[in-house]
Write an enzyme that holds these catalytic residues in place. Structure first.
Site, PDB file in Angstrom:
ATOM      1  NE  ARG A  61      -7.786   5.496   2.016  1.00 57.00           N
ATOM      2  CZ  ARG A  61      -8.698   4.695   2.559  1.00 57.00           C
ATOM      3  NH1 ARG A  61      -9.924   5.120   2.726  1.00 57.00           N
ATOM      4  NH2 ARG A  61      -8.375   3.475   2.939  1.00 57.00           N
ATOM      5  CE1 TYR A  89     -12.589  -7.849   1.726  1.00 60.88           C
ATOM      6  CE2 TYR A  89     -10.910  -9.447   1.115  1.00 60.88           C
ATOM      7  CZ  TYR A  89     -11.298  -8.337   1.834  1.00 60.88           C
ATOM      8  OH  TYR A  89     -10.400  -7.706   2.662  1.00 60.88           O
ATOM      9  NE  ARG A 133      -4.294  -1.326   0.163  1.00 60.98           N
ATOM     10  CZ  ARG A 133      -5.321  -1.504   1.000  1.00 60.98           C
ATOM     11  NH1 ARG A 133      -5.467  -0.731   2.044  1.00 60.98           N
ATOM     12  NH2 ARG A 133      -6.204  -2.446   0.752  1.00 60.98           N
ATOM     13  CG  ASP A 172      -8.803  -3.685  -4.441  1.00 59.84           C
ATOM     14  OD1 ASP A 172      -8.285  -2.939  -3.600  1.00 59.84           O
ATOM     15  OD2 ASP A 172      -9.533  -4.649  -4.133  1.00 59.84           O
ATOM     16  NE  ARG A 194     -10.267   7.418  -2.622  1.00 54.05           N
ATOM     17  CZ  ARG A 194     -11.383   7.740  -1.989  1.00 54.05           C
ATOM     18  NH1 ARG A 194     -11.697   9.005  -1.826  1.00 54.05           N
ATOM     19  NH2 ARG A 194     -12.180   6.781  -1.545  1.00 54.05           N
TER      20      ARG A 194
HETATM   21  O1  CP3 Z   1       0.167  -1.676  -2.453  1.00 54.53           O
HETATM   22  C1  CP3 Z   1      -0.161  -0.808  -3.297  1.00 54.53           C
HETATM   23  O2  CP3 Z   1       0.200   0.372  -3.235  1.00 54.53           O
HETATM   24  C2  CP3 Z   1      -0.944  -1.268  -4.511  1.00 54.53           C
HETATM   25  C3  CP3 Z   1      -2.364  -1.177  -4.502  1.00 54.53           C
HETATM   26  C4  CP3 Z   1      -3.270  -2.112  -3.728  1.00 54.53           C
HETATM   27  C5  CP3 Z   1      -4.543  -1.689  -3.290  1.00 54.53           C
HETATM   28  N1  CP3 Z   1      -5.216  -2.768  -2.779  1.00 54.53           N
HETATM   29  C6  CP3 Z   1      -5.030  -0.314  -3.425  1.00 54.53           C
HETATM   30  C7  CP3 Z   1      -6.190   0.101  -2.624  1.00 54.53           C
HETATM   31  C8  CP3 Z   1      -3.161  -3.464  -3.399  1.00 54.53           C
HETATM   32  C9  CP3 Z   1      -1.977  -4.396  -3.579  1.00 54.53           C
HETATM   33  C10 CP3 Z   1      -4.398  -3.859  -2.811  1.00 54.53           C
HETATM   34  C11 CP3 Z   1      -4.707  -5.249  -2.373  1.00 54.53           C
HETATM   35  C12 CP3 Z   1      -5.900  -5.514  -1.565  1.00 54.53           C
HETATM   36  N2  CP3 Z   1      -7.147  -4.975  -1.689  1.00 54.53           N
HETATM   37  C13 CP3 Z   1      -5.956  -6.493  -0.545  1.00 54.53           C
HETATM   38  C14 CP3 Z   1      -4.831  -7.412  -0.150  1.00 54.53           C
HETATM   39  C15 CP3 Z   1      -3.802  -6.739   0.654  1.00 54.53           C
HETATM   40  C16 CP3 Z   1      -4.226  -6.273   2.002  1.00 54.53           C
HETATM   41  O3  CP3 Z   1      -4.198  -5.051   2.208  1.00 54.53           O
HETATM   42  O4  CP3 Z   1      -4.572  -7.122   2.823  1.00 54.53           O
HETATM   43  C17 CP3 Z   1      -7.267  -6.491  -0.006  1.00 54.53           C
HETATM   44  C18 CP3 Z   1      -7.761  -7.352   1.115  1.00 54.53           C
HETATM   45  C19 CP3 Z   1      -8.021  -5.551  -0.757  1.00 54.53           C
HETATM   46  C20 CP3 Z   1      -9.467  -5.238  -0.605  1.00 54.53           C
HETATM   47  C21 CP3 Z   1      -9.638  -3.801  -0.298  1.00 54.53           C
HETATM   48  N3  CP3 Z   1      -9.574  -2.800  -1.250  1.00 54.53           N
HETATM   49  C22 CP3 Z   1      -9.745  -3.182   0.961  1.00 54.53           C
HETATM   50  C23 CP3 Z   1      -9.841  -3.925   2.274  1.00 54.53           C
HETATM   51  C24 CP3 Z   1      -9.748  -1.785   0.752  1.00 54.53           C
HETATM   52  C25 CP3 Z   1      -9.728  -0.695   1.793  1.00 54.53           C
HETATM   53  C26 CP3 Z   1     -11.000  -0.011   1.983  1.00 54.53           C
HETATM   54  C27 CP3 Z   1     -10.796   1.233   2.839  1.00 54.53           C
HETATM   55  O5  CP3 Z   1     -11.717   2.037   2.832  1.00 54.53           O
HETATM   56  O6  CP3 Z   1      -9.740   1.388   3.456  1.00 54.53           O
HETATM   57  C28 CP3 Z   1      -9.647  -1.581  -0.631  1.00 54.53           C
HETATM   58  C29 CP3 Z   1      -9.585  -0.278  -1.324  1.00 54.53           C
HETATM   59  C30 CP3 Z   1      -8.207   0.163  -1.682  1.00 54.53           C
HETATM   60  N4  CP3 Z   1      -7.342  -0.589  -2.431  1.00 54.53           N
HETATM   61  C31 CP3 Z   1      -7.583   1.405  -1.362  1.00 54.53           C
HETATM   62  C32 CP3 Z   1      -6.315   1.375  -1.964  1.00 54.53           C
HETATM   63  C33 CP3 Z   1      -5.281   2.471  -1.974  1.00 54.53           C
HETATM   64  C34 CP3 Z   1      -8.210   2.562  -0.599  1.00 54.53           C
HETATM   65  C35 CP3 Z   1      -9.142   3.213  -1.556  1.00 54.53           C
HETATM   66  C36 CP3 Z   1      -9.408   4.655  -1.330  1.00 54.53           C
HETATM   67  O7  CP3 Z   1     -10.350   4.945  -0.598  1.00 54.53           O
HETATM   68  O8  CP3 Z   1      -8.707   5.498  -1.925  1.00 54.53           O
END
Ligand code: CP3
Length: 357
Positions: free
Chosen positions: A32, A155, A28, A78, A41
């Protein structure tokens, strides 16, 4: 368009070759906590709009690299793109994380699933890989990724995030055949998805088994490990120095390190619940290790961060026969939005400074 990589520390470490210092990237790392991410965003309107637009996905992928001396880029996307392309209807509710409009609750809906077409339904992902490779221009390698079959299934069945995983665990007990059918189609989709990212230019691949650790050992060995192993064995990724390395990351995977080291993956990502030195001893040089600082270390002072970085680096070296080879530094899980970007700089610079040969 073959490019020469100007910084190949990350790929060398995954091959367990000598490096000038230990490579580092952060799960990540694009997110944000960066004001420029929040600006992109806002421009895109939503996270999904940004992830589905290859130019914007490229823009945010590169943001952390402009600020910090990171040794790899990770595709901005994602893990839930696959179930979305399978027709489950992904959406995000602010503050509640990802959700599906049509979660899978029975064998009949699972039987209807198919592997999405990478050329059409997931074209935006491979397009993003191509744009990012062009813009990176050989600075550092690009990591492609996917969720693990089990983590995706969590999920897809729960319909979103979960604390107890009661719906999918009930399915595991009451209709294991249906769950295996789901895990099997997910595995086919993950293999096709990673192969498509590799063909588009991804130079390393990571599978996120974020929720493997919520399973009992017997259930992990039935519902997660065999599918991770199938990916590692079946995913075509070349031979010799040109081979595209695969990293299998899992939270709560400390009990299974020997199995993961034998899975066929080149790297194993570990969380902070195990000393890196112990992980190195138990995997015995069979794989590279990635990890494993507790992400909350980034809430500490710069001095506290530096001292934890040195401890993790030295632990790895001590467990690896006195050698720093085969280590990719990372956190044990992803960063959070309220972390201070300046603390990331402290971490990255200390990894390089303390491990410099
Ligand atoms: O690592 C990186 O910089 C690359 C991008 C990346 C994202 N998601 C961007 C993202 C990667 C590798 C993921 C993987 C991901 N997504 C996982 C596996 C890794 C982990 O963190 O356990 C999982 C379980 C997800 C599912 C998911 N997508 C979640 C739980 C969330 C968060 C929701 C939240 O509100 O915090 C997302 C959304 C997401 N994916 C965001 C980002 C930067 C936040 C989105 C935003 O609001 O801008």
């Amino acid at each position: 368009m073959p490019q020469t990589l100007r910084n190949d520390r990350f790929l060398r470490a995954l091959r367990r070759e000598p490096v000038d210092c230990t490579p580092v990237w952060l799960m990540r790392q694009a997110g944000r906590y960066l004001p420029e991410y929040r600006a992109s965003r806002a421009k895109a309107g939503s996270f999904l709009a940004m992830a589905k637009n290859p130019e914007l996905a490229c823009e945010v992928t590169l943001q952390p690299l402009e600020r910090f001396d990171l040794d790899a880029a990770i595709l901005f996307s994602d893990i839930l793109t696959i179930p979305d392309a399978m027709g489950l209807g992904l959406y995000f509710v602010d503050g509640e994380g990802p959700k599906f409009e049509r979660p899978l609750r029975d064998a009949a809906s699972i039987a209807k699933l198919g592997v999405p077409d990478m050329e059409t339904e997931l074209r935006y992902v491979t397009d993003a890989v191509r744009v990012i490779r062009r813009e990176l221009d050989g600075r550092v390698p690009l990591i492609g990724f996917s969720g693990s079959p089990w983590t995706l299934a969590c999920y897809m069945v729960e319909g979103g995030g979960s604390k107890a995983f009661s719906i999918i665990k009930a399915m595991a007990h009451n209709d294991p055949k249906a769950l295996h059918a789901l895990l099997s189609v997910n595995t086919d989709a993950v293999i096709a998805y990673l192969a498509a990212q590799r063909a588009a230019g991804a130079q390393a691949l990571q599978v996120f088994d974020t929720w493997g650790g919520v399973l009992s050992p017997a259930m992990y060995r039935e519902f997660s490990l065999p599918y991770l192993t199938r990916i590692a064995r079946e995913l075509e990724r070349g031979e010799g120095p040109e081979r595209t390395p695969l990293i299998v990351f899992g939270r709560g995977n400390a009990a299974y390190l020997e199995d993961l080291a034998d899975s066929g993956a080149e790297g194993v990502g570990v969380d902070w619940l195990i000393e890196l030195g112990e992980a190195a001893q138990r995997t015995g040089g069979k794989v590279a290790l990635q990890g494993n600082l507790d992400p909350t270390t980034l809430y500490g002072s710069p001095d506290a961060i530096r001292s934890e970085v040195r401890r993790a680096l030295d632990s790895y070296r001590d467990g690896n026969g006195g050698s720093r080879e085969g280590h990719v530094f990372n956190l044990g899980h992803g960063m959070s939005p309220d972390m201070d970007p300046e603390h990331v700089r402290v971490l990255v610079d200390e990894v390089h400074a303390h491990s410099r040969r």
